[in-house]
Design a protein around this motif. Structure first.
Motif, PDB file in Angstrom:
ATOM      1  N   LEU A  39      36.212  47.638 148.580  1.00  4.84           N
ATOM      2  CA  LEU A  39      36.441  49.083 148.605  1.00  4.84           C
ATOM      3  C   LEU A  39      37.931  49.416 148.647  1.00  4.84           C
ATOM      4  O   LEU A  39      38.390  50.358 147.994  1.00  4.84           O
ATOM      5  CB  LEU A  39      35.726  49.701 149.813  1.00  4.84           C
ATOM      6  N   LEU A  40      38.685  48.630 149.402  1.00  2.00           N
ATOM      7  CA  LEU A  40      40.124  48.848 149.479  1.00  2.00           C
ATOM      8  C   LEU A  40      40.788  48.685 148.123  1.00  2.00           C
ATOM      9  O   LEU A  40      41.766  49.373 147.808  1.00  2.00           O
ATOM     10  CB  LEU A  40      40.737  47.872 150.486  1.00  2.00           C
ATOM     11  N   SER A  41      40.259  47.814 147.293  1.00  2.00           N
ATOM     12  CA  SER A  41      40.875  47.541 145.991  1.00  2.00           C
ATOM     13  C   SER A  41      40.781  48.723 145.038  1.00  2.00           C
ATOM     14  O   SER A  41      41.558  48.817 144.087  1.00  2.00           O
ATOM     15  CB  SER A  41      40.223  46.307 145.354  1.00  2.00           C
ATOM     16  N   VAL A  42      39.812  49.626 145.274  1.00  2.00           N
ATOM     17  CA  VAL A  42      39.621  50.738 144.328  1.00  2.00           C
ATOM     18  C   VAL A  42      39.790  52.118 144.954  1.00  2.00           C
ATOM     19  O   VAL A  42      39.851  53.112 144.231  1.00  2.00           O
ATOM     20  CB  VAL A  42      38.234  50.660 143.659  1.00  2.00           C
ATOM     21  N   GLN A  43      39.877  52.218 146.289  1.00  2.00           N
ATOM     22  CA  GLN A  43      39.796  53.539 146.912  1.00  2.00           C
ATOM     23  C   GLN A  43      40.935  54.472 146.509  1.00  2.00           C
ATOM     24  O   GLN A  43      40.702  55.664 146.268  1.00  2.00           O
ATOM     25  CB  GLN A  43      39.728  53.414 148.432  1.00  2.00           C
ATOM     26  N   ASP A  44      42.160  53.961 146.405  1.00  2.00           N
ATOM     27  CA  ASP A  44      43.267  54.843 146.039  1.00  2.00           C
ATOM     28  C   ASP A  44      43.127  55.341 144.605  1.00  2.00           C
ATOM     29  O   ASP A  44      43.391  56.512 144.316  1.00  2.00           O
ATOM     30  CB  ASP A  44      44.612  54.122 146.210  1.00  2.00           C
ATOM     31  N   ARG A  45      42.721  54.449 143.715  1.00  2.00           N
ATOM     32  CA  ARG A  45      42.543  54.858 142.324  1.00  2.00           C
ATOM     33  C   ARG A  45      41.395  55.856 142.179  1.00  2.00           C
ATOM     34  O   ARG A  45      41.495  56.809 141.409  1.00  2.00           O
ATOM     35  CB  ARG A  45      42.306  53.636 141.423  1.00  2.00           C
ATOM     36  N   ILE A  46      40.309  55.641 142.904  1.00  2.00           N
ATOM     37  CA  ILE A  46      39.194  56.590 142.843  1.00  2.00           C
ATOM     38  C   ILE A  46      39.646  57.956 143.357  1.00  2.00           C
ATOM     39  O   ILE A  46      39.336  58.996 142.763  1.00  2.00           O
ATOM     40  CB  ILE A  46      37.999  56.076 143.665  1.00  2.00           C
ATOM     41  N   TYR A  47      40.400  57.960 144.453  1.00  2.00           N
ATOM     42  CA  TYR A  47      40.871  59.237 144.997  1.00  2.00           C
ATOM     43  C   TYR A  47      41.814  59.938 144.021  1.00  2.00           C
ATOM     44  O   TYR A  47      41.706  61.153 143.811  1.00  2.00           O
ATOM     45  CB  TYR A  47      41.569  59.019 146.334  1.00  2.00           C
ATOM     46  N   ASN A  48      42.733  59.192 143.415  1.00  2.00           N
ATOM     47  CA  ASN A  48      43.651  59.807 142.460  1.00  2.00           C
ATOM     48  C   ASN A  48      42.930  60.302 141.220  1.00  2.00           C
ATOM     49  O   ASN A  48      43.289  61.344 140.663  1.00  2.00           O
ATOM     50  CB  ASN A  48      44.766  58.831 142.099  1.00  2.00           C
ATOM     51  N   LEU A  49      41.910  59.584 140.787  1.00  2.00           N
ATOM     52  CA  LEU A  49      41.092  60.069 139.679  1.00  2.00           C
ATOM     53  C   LEU A  49      40.444  61.395 140.045  1.00  2.00           C
ATOM     54  O   LEU A  49      40.504  62.373 139.279  1.00  2.00           O
ATOM     55  CB  LEU A  49      40.020  59.024 139.338  1.00  2.00           C
ATOM     56  N   ALA A  50      39.844  61.457 141.225  1.00  2.00           N
ATOM     57  CA  ALA A  50      39.189  62.690 141.663  1.00  2.00           C
ATOM     58  C   ALA A  50      40.192  63.831 141.815  1.00  2.00           C
ATOM     59  O   ALA A  50      39.904  64.983 141.447  1.00  2.00           O
ATOM     60  CB  ALA A  50      38.444  62.454 142.975  1.00  2.00           C
ATOM     61  N   ARG A  51      41.368  63.538 142.345  1.00  2.00           N
ATOM     62  CA  ARG A  51      42.389  64.583 142.537  1.00  2.00           C
ATOM     63  C   ARG A  51      42.868  65.145 141.207  1.00  2.00           C
ATOM     64  O   ARG A  51      43.057  66.364 141.073  1.00  2.00           O
ATOM     65  CB  ARG A  51      43.586  64.015 143.304  1.00  2.00           C
ATOM     66  N   ARG A  52      43.079  64.274 140.221  1.00  2.00           N
ATOM     67  CA  ARG A  52      43.591  64.773 138.945  1.00  2.00           C
ATOM     68  C   ARG A  52      42.517  65.474 138.122  1.00  2.00           C
ATOM     69  O   ARG A  52      42.825  66.376 137.343  1.00  2.00           O
ATOM     70  CB  ARG A  52      44.206  63.631 138.126  1.00  2.00           C
ATOM     71  N   VAL A  53      41.257  65.086 138.304  1.00  2.00           N
ATOM     72  CA  VAL A  53      40.177  65.715 137.545  1.00  2.00           C
ATOM     73  C   VAL A  53      39.686  66.988 138.224  1.00  2.00           C
ATOM     74  O   VAL A  53      39.430  67.999 137.559  1.00  2.00           O
ATOM     75  CB  VAL A  53      39.010  64.722 137.351  1.00  2.00           C
ATOM     76  N   LEU A  54      39.568  66.960 139.556  1.00  2.00           N
ATOM     77  CA  LEU A  54      39.017  68.096 140.297  1.00  2.00           C
ATOM     78  C   LEU A  54      40.093  68.999 140.881  1.00  2.00           C
ATOM     79  O   LEU A  54      39.839  70.177 141.156  1.00  2.00           O
ATOM     80  CB  LEU A  54      38.106  67.598 141.423  1.00  2.00           C
ATOM     81  N   VAL A  55      41.288  68.460 141.147  1.00  2.00           N
ATOM     82  CA  VAL A  55      42.470  69.154 141.673  1.00  2.00           C
ATOM     83  C   VAL A  55      42.311  69.549 143.142  1.00  2.00           C
ATOM     84  O   VAL A  55      43.146  69.216 143.978  1.00  2.00           O
ATOM     85  CB  VAL A  55      42.868  70.379 140.820  1.00  2.00           C
ATOM     86  N   ASN A  56      41.244  70.251 143.482  1.00  2.00           N
ATOM     87  CA  ASN A  56      41.066  70.698 144.861  1.00  2.00           C
ATOM     88  C   ASN A  56      40.957  69.493 145.785  1.00  2.00           C
ATOM     89  O   ASN A  56      40.095  68.626 145.593  1.00  2.00           O
ATOM     90  CB  ASN A  56      39.794  71.549 144.965  1.00  2.00           C
ATOM     91  N   PRO A  57      41.826  69.389 146.824  1.00  2.00           N
ATOM     92  CA  PRO A  57      41.822  68.189 147.666  1.00  2.00           C
ATOM     93  C   PRO A  57      40.529  67.991 148.452  1.00  2.00           C
ATOM     94  O   PRO A  57      40.105  66.859 148.674  1.00  2.00           O
ATOM     95  CB  PRO A  57      43.021  68.396 148.604  1.00  2.00           C
TER      96      PRO A  57
END
Length: 272
Positions: free
Chosen positions: A26-44
């Motif tokens: 989970l640690l290996s992907v969590q930052d990338r998943i969060y950044n994907l969600a932030r750039r696609v959804l914008v709302n934190p």
């Protein structure tokens, strides 16, 4: 840019129930998943909620991973499916268009505004917030192609696998998304176009009045490697076709919020 994968041995250990291995996965992907969600959804808040749900889904589906693609590709495919399939996320989409966004940007501009307290920090927050919100004007299919291609800089083979598209279809979507974003920024963003009405400095008073940015609160630009002036100078040094790309790349990478990590640790705790 490819995403570093955990080793097959760690993945197998996680599939066998080793808690430390599961945490490493989970640690290996969590930052990338969060950044994907932030750039696609914008709302934190939406991004944080979606990230937690995606990571839990990765955890529950871990036993189905067979190594037919890179683990990161598989994990991001799960993330995209969740983003596309979650009705609550679709219902929260603001329905922004480039026409609506342009009209908003050009409302309340002040030709020669006085400097506000924390002017540099506010301008940087406005820069990053506006750059992120701009992508909401793209339809979801184009937005996803753009984020994977020009924000994450994935090669077309990996991006098309994540989106479950034929490479030719992915290329068409990315090309169209690029064209729409470049056309908008060239006409309306003062950091990219030379003859635009809007600039961050002219826009700041209206953004403050509307609460789009607030003194002392910099959720989108905190930790940015670039100040507002740094970003302006960096964008100004590249040729026209690269200015929009540089603008998007100047949005800071975010770490997955600690509270999401805490909740996942709770879920992984023995006895649950």
């Amino acid at each position: 840019m490819t995403i570093a994968d955990v080793s097959p041995a760690v993945i197998r250990a996680a599939q066998d129930g080793d808690r430390q291995a599961v945490e490493a996965v989970l640690l290996s992907v969590q930052d990338r998943i969060y950044n994907l969600a932030r750039r696609v959804l914008v709302n934190p808040e939406d991004a944080g909620e979606a990230t937690q749900e995606i990571l839990i889904r990765i955890l529950t589906k871990l036993s189905t991973f067979r190594g037919e693609s890179a683990f990161s590709t598989w994990a991001h495919r799960i993330a995209i499916r969740h983003i596309l399939g979650a009705k609550k996320l679709r219902d929260r989409d603001p329905g922004l268009t480039f026409e609506i966004f342009a009209a908003d940007l050009e409302t309340g501009l002040v030709a020669d505004p006085p400097d506000a307290p924390d002017q540099a920090l506010l301008l940087n927050e406005l820069r990053v917030s506006c750059t992120m919100a701009m992508l909401l004007c793209l339809s979801m299919d184009l937005r996803l192609a753009y984020v994977l291609g020009d924000v994450f800089e994935l090669d077309q083979s990996e991006a098309s696998q994540i989106l479950e598209l034929a490479p030719a279809t992915y290329r068409k979507r990315l090309s169209r998304a690029r064209a729409e974003v470049i056309a908008f920024t060239s006409r309306h963003c003062g950091l990219v176009g030379e003859n635009t009405k809007c600039s961050c400095r002219k826009r700041l008073p209206a953004a403050l009045e509307a609460g789009r940015v607030q003194p002392g609160s910099y959720p989108n630009s905190a930790g940015s490697r670039l100040s507002y002036s740094d970003a302006r100078n960096e964008i100004g040094t590249v040729v026209e076709d690269l200015k929009t790309f540089k603008l998007q790349q100047a949005v800071p990478h975010r770490n997955c919020p600690a509270d999401i990590r805490t909740e996942l640790t709770r879920i992984l705790s023995p006895g649950r």
